[in-house]
Enzyme design. Structure first.
Site, PDB file in Angstrom:
ATOM      1  N   TYR A   1       0.849  -1.195   0.000  1.00 27.19           N
ATOM      2  CA  TYR A   1       0.000   0.000   0.000  1.00 27.19           C
ATOM      3  C   TYR A   1       0.885   1.246   0.000  1.00 27.19           C
ATOM      4  O   TYR A   1       0.729   2.152  -0.830  1.00 27.19           O
ATOM      5  CB  TYR A   1      -0.912  -0.002   1.228  1.00 27.19           C
ATOM      6  CG  TYR A   1      -1.613   1.314   1.457  1.00 27.19           C
ATOM      7  CD1 TYR A   1      -2.614   1.746   0.599  1.00 27.19           C
ATOM      8  CD2 TYR A   1      -1.255   2.148   2.520  1.00 27.19           C
ATOM      9  CE1 TYR A   1      -3.254   2.966   0.787  1.00 27.19           C
ATOM     10  CE2 TYR A   1      -1.884   3.364   2.725  1.00 27.19           C
ATOM     11  CZ  TYR A   1      -2.873   3.768   1.865  1.00 27.19           C
ATOM     12  OH  TYR A   1      -3.497   4.978   2.048  1.00 27.19           O
TER      13      TYR A   1
HETATM   14  O1  LIG Z   1      -2.117   6.879   7.744  1.00 30.23           O
HETATM   15  C1  LIG Z   1      -2.255   6.196   6.761  1.00 30.23           C
HETATM   16  O2  LIG Z   1      -1.792   6.505   5.680  1.00 30.23           O
HETATM   17  C2  LIG Z   1      -2.950   4.886   6.851  1.00 30.23           C
HETATM   18  O3  LIG Z   1      -3.824   4.940   7.982  1.00 30.23           O
HETATM   19  C3  LIG Z   1      -4.507   3.756   8.246  1.00 30.23           C
HETATM   20  O4  LIG Z   1      -3.590   2.714   8.533  1.00 30.23           O
HETATM   21  P1  LIG Z   1      -3.232   2.416  10.047  1.00 30.23           P
HETATM   22  O5  LIG Z   1      -2.602   3.583  10.678  1.00 30.23           O
HETATM   23  O6  LIG Z   1      -2.471   1.148  10.045  1.00 30.23           O
HETATM   24  O7  LIG Z   1      -4.688   2.271  10.692  1.00 30.23           O
HETATM   25  P2  LIG Z   1      -5.430   1.018  11.340  1.00 30.23           P
HETATM   26  O8  LIG Z   1      -5.395  -0.113  10.421  1.00 30.23           O
HETATM   27  O9  LIG Z   1      -6.714   1.513  11.803  1.00 30.23           O
HETATM   28  O10 LIG Z   1      -4.511   0.685  12.593  1.00 30.23           O
HETATM   29  C4  LIG Z   1      -4.370   1.623  13.653  1.00 30.23           C
HETATM   30  C5  LIG Z   1      -3.458   1.080  14.694  1.00 30.23           C
HETATM   31  O11 LIG Z   1      -4.045  -0.072  15.289  1.00 30.23           O
HETATM   32  C6  LIG Z   1      -3.119  -1.145  15.276  1.00 30.23           C
HETATM   33  N1  LIG Z   1      -3.890  -2.386  15.172  1.00 30.23           N
HETATM   34  C7  LIG Z   1      -4.546  -2.682  14.039  1.00 30.23           C
HETATM   35  C8  LIG Z   1      -5.291  -3.828  13.929  1.00 30.23           C
HETATM   36  C9  LIG Z   1      -5.358  -4.704  15.022  1.00 30.23           C
HETATM   37  O12 LIG Z   1      -6.011  -5.762  14.992  1.00 30.23           O
HETATM   38  N2  LIG Z   1      -4.700  -4.374  16.151  1.00 30.23           N
HETATM   39  C10 LIG Z   1      -3.961  -3.235  16.265  1.00 30.23           C
HETATM   40  O13 LIG Z   1      -3.379  -2.983  17.310  1.00 30.23           O
HETATM   41  C11 LIG Z   1      -2.207  -0.878  14.120  1.00 30.23           C
HETATM   42  O14 LIG Z   1      -0.952  -1.480  14.318  1.00 30.23           O
HETATM   43  C12 LIG Z   1      -2.124   0.636  14.152  1.00 30.23           C
HETATM   44  O15 LIG Z   1      -1.122   1.032  15.023  1.00 30.23           O
HETATM   45  C13 LIG Z   1      -5.352   3.374   7.045  1.00 30.23           C
HETATM   46  O16 LIG Z   1      -5.992   2.131   7.269  1.00 30.23           O
HETATM   47  C14 LIG Z   1      -4.542   3.301   5.796  1.00 30.23           C
HETATM   48  O17 LIG Z   1      -5.406   3.095   4.705  1.00 30.23           O
HETATM   49  C15 LIG Z   1      -3.720   4.548   5.594  1.00 30.23           C
HETATM   50  O18 LIG Z   1      -4.536   5.584   5.189  1.00 30.23           O
END
Ligand SMILES: O=C(O)[C@H]1O[C@H](OP(=O)(O)OP(=O)(O)OC[C@H]2O[C@@H](n3ccc(=O)[nH]c3=O)[C@H](O)[C@@H]2O)[C@H](O)[C@@H](O)[C@H]1O
Length: 438
Positions: free
Chosen positions: A250
């Protein structure tokens, strides 16, 4: 019919009446012939039924099984005078010096909010969205209904459809494109890499190809991502930092998008502004994001996995509330200069920018869960897990001084206040607001 019957009767009649002798061979031949005809009919029916089942079976319910190639095979209905009238009316500018904006991904989370905000202030807005099933399409349909009530029409189609895009520009000379259509999500990229290439690279290039060749060329503002900072350890992340170590496909496709933007700016004079969004959340959000499915699972009493880094290291995100992001998007549109090309040729240097749109106050994921517990008045079943190596990074933190200076961007919503609004929306949307929020 009766003639046919008669004929067949005449054909089988003996030449000497009263001496009728059954011709065994012809009888069995006829019986065999009838049987094989029946067999043929049965098999044709089975074959036809199999084809029908194959083409009309319902789409995969889980986003994980969604096949982007099937998505791209979908055909959409568009065109005709009534359709063109609808497109024109949706894109009609109603304020002095307003813009005519094509919003891609308009039924998406950010797309819906940005479209509504533009419409509210008098800009003309036309949406385009392919309504794919990466997550529950009924949520996208609900957002579409919301936008329709404000006068925004969403054309159902794919940004890879060059003919459709050209038609849209033929009907409306868009001054701006707000490009938010994308395959989002960092972890899903390991399961369906093709969908990222299809939307974030091929789709983006197709859009730029059309934009470069129309007259006048529009100015383009598009969604990049905080994920381009990848494995960087220096915080806060600044636009000047390296972005050459993405941790997910991504992120790699968003980084590629930034390079592609550079090329189209350089060769064709397109005005391009990339916005690196930092974990955007809020009402009408994306069900594949942690804050959203944590809420759902906590309410269901289902265990949630909370990631932590090595040696119990904190995993944190610079969660950014949707209204702040919308203000950043509008600021980017308002300060975007005109593209300089015409007839597919560059006529002078054009604007090329990239901004961080974050909140500048990272919050540990465990704290996000504690806030949700308080708002939902339910204790989460916490399952602490080591951060999997599937695209996640340990932390994000935006330096937003450049956006502050150039766009007047100033986030005002902290995670507690933003989640409160999200939870209120969630309960209202899914359970008719039966549960109270503090
Ligand atoms: O800023 C971005 O550019 C991206 O932002 C978002 O990605 P992320 O920041 O990864 O959000 P998100 O999946 O909500 O996980 C949030 C937190 O929960 C943690 N996390 C996640 C899943 C889980 O089961 N457990 C957990 O601890 C995980 O480790 C993380 O620390 C958008 O989805 C992406 O499309 C893109 O736009």
């Amino acid at each position: 019919m009766s003639q046919l019957k008669q004929m067949s009767h005449i054909d089988s009649a003996p030449s000497t009446p009263g001496k009728f002798k059954m011709d065994k061979a012809s009888y069995f031949n006829r019986v065999r012939w009838h049987t094989s005809l029946a067999k043929l009919a049965v098999w044709s029916f089975v074959f036809l039924a199999a084809i029908l089942i194959f083409f009309f079976r319902s789409p995969a319910s889980s986003p994980i099984q969604a096949d982007p190639s099937r998505r791209s095979l979908r055909t959409y209905n568009w065109g005709g005078p009534v359709w063109e009238k609808r497109v024109r009316s949706s894109a009609r500018v109603r304020s002095r010096n307003g813009f005519a904006v094509l919003v891609t991904g308009a039924a998406g989370f950010v797309g819906t909010h940005v479209s509504a905000a533009l419409k509210r202030r008098g800009d003309g807005v036309l949406g385009i969205d392919n309504f794919n099933d990466y997550y529950d399409p009924s949520l996208k349909r609900a957002r579409q209904a919301l936008l329709e009530r404000t006068g925004v029409y969403i054309v159902e189609g794919d940004i890879n459809d060059e003919t459709l895009l050209r038609k849209l520009f033929e009907v409306v000379p868009f001054t701006h494109v707000m490009h938010l259509a994308a395959q989002a999500g960092v972890r899903y990229a390991m399961e369906n890499p093709g969908s990222y290439v299809h939307s974030n690279i091929a789709g983006f290039v197709n859009l730029l190809e059309v934009c470069k060749s129309v007259n006048p060329q529009p100015a383009i503002v598009w969604a990049s991502s905080s994920s381009v900072y990848g494995l960087n350890t220096k915080v806060p992340f600044s636009e000047r930092d390296r972005t050459d170590q993405p941790a997910s496909l991504y992120a790699a496709t968003k980084k590629a998008g930034e390079e592609i933007a550079h090329t189209y700016n350089h060769i064709y004079g397109l005005s391009l502004t990339g916005l690196r969004f930092f974990t955007v959340y809020g009402p009408w959000g994306r069900p594949d994001m942690a804050y959203f499915f944590f809420t759902r699972d906590i309410l269901k009493g289902k265990a949630i996995s909370i990631f932590e880094a090595a040696n119990h290291g904190t995993v944190a995100r610079d969660f950014t509330y949707i209204d702040d992001i919308v203000r950043g998007c509008l600021g980017a549109l308002d300060t975007a200069e005109k593209s300089t090309g015409s007839g597919g040729k560059k006529r002078g240097p054009a604007q090329l920018r990239v901004f961080n749109l974050g909140n500048t106050s990272p919050v540990p994921v465990s704290e996000l869960v504690s806030i949700l517990e308080r708002l939902l008045k339910v204790n989460a079943k916490r399952n602490i897990m080591r951060l999997p190596r599937n695209g996640d990074v340990q932390f994000t933190h935006a330096n937003i001084s450049y956006a502050q200076r150039e766009l007047g961007y100033k986030p005002t919503t902290d995670l507690q206040s933003g989640l409160k609004k999200f939870v209120r929306w969630y309960l209202n949307y899914y359970s008719g607001g039966k549960k109270a929020v503090e």
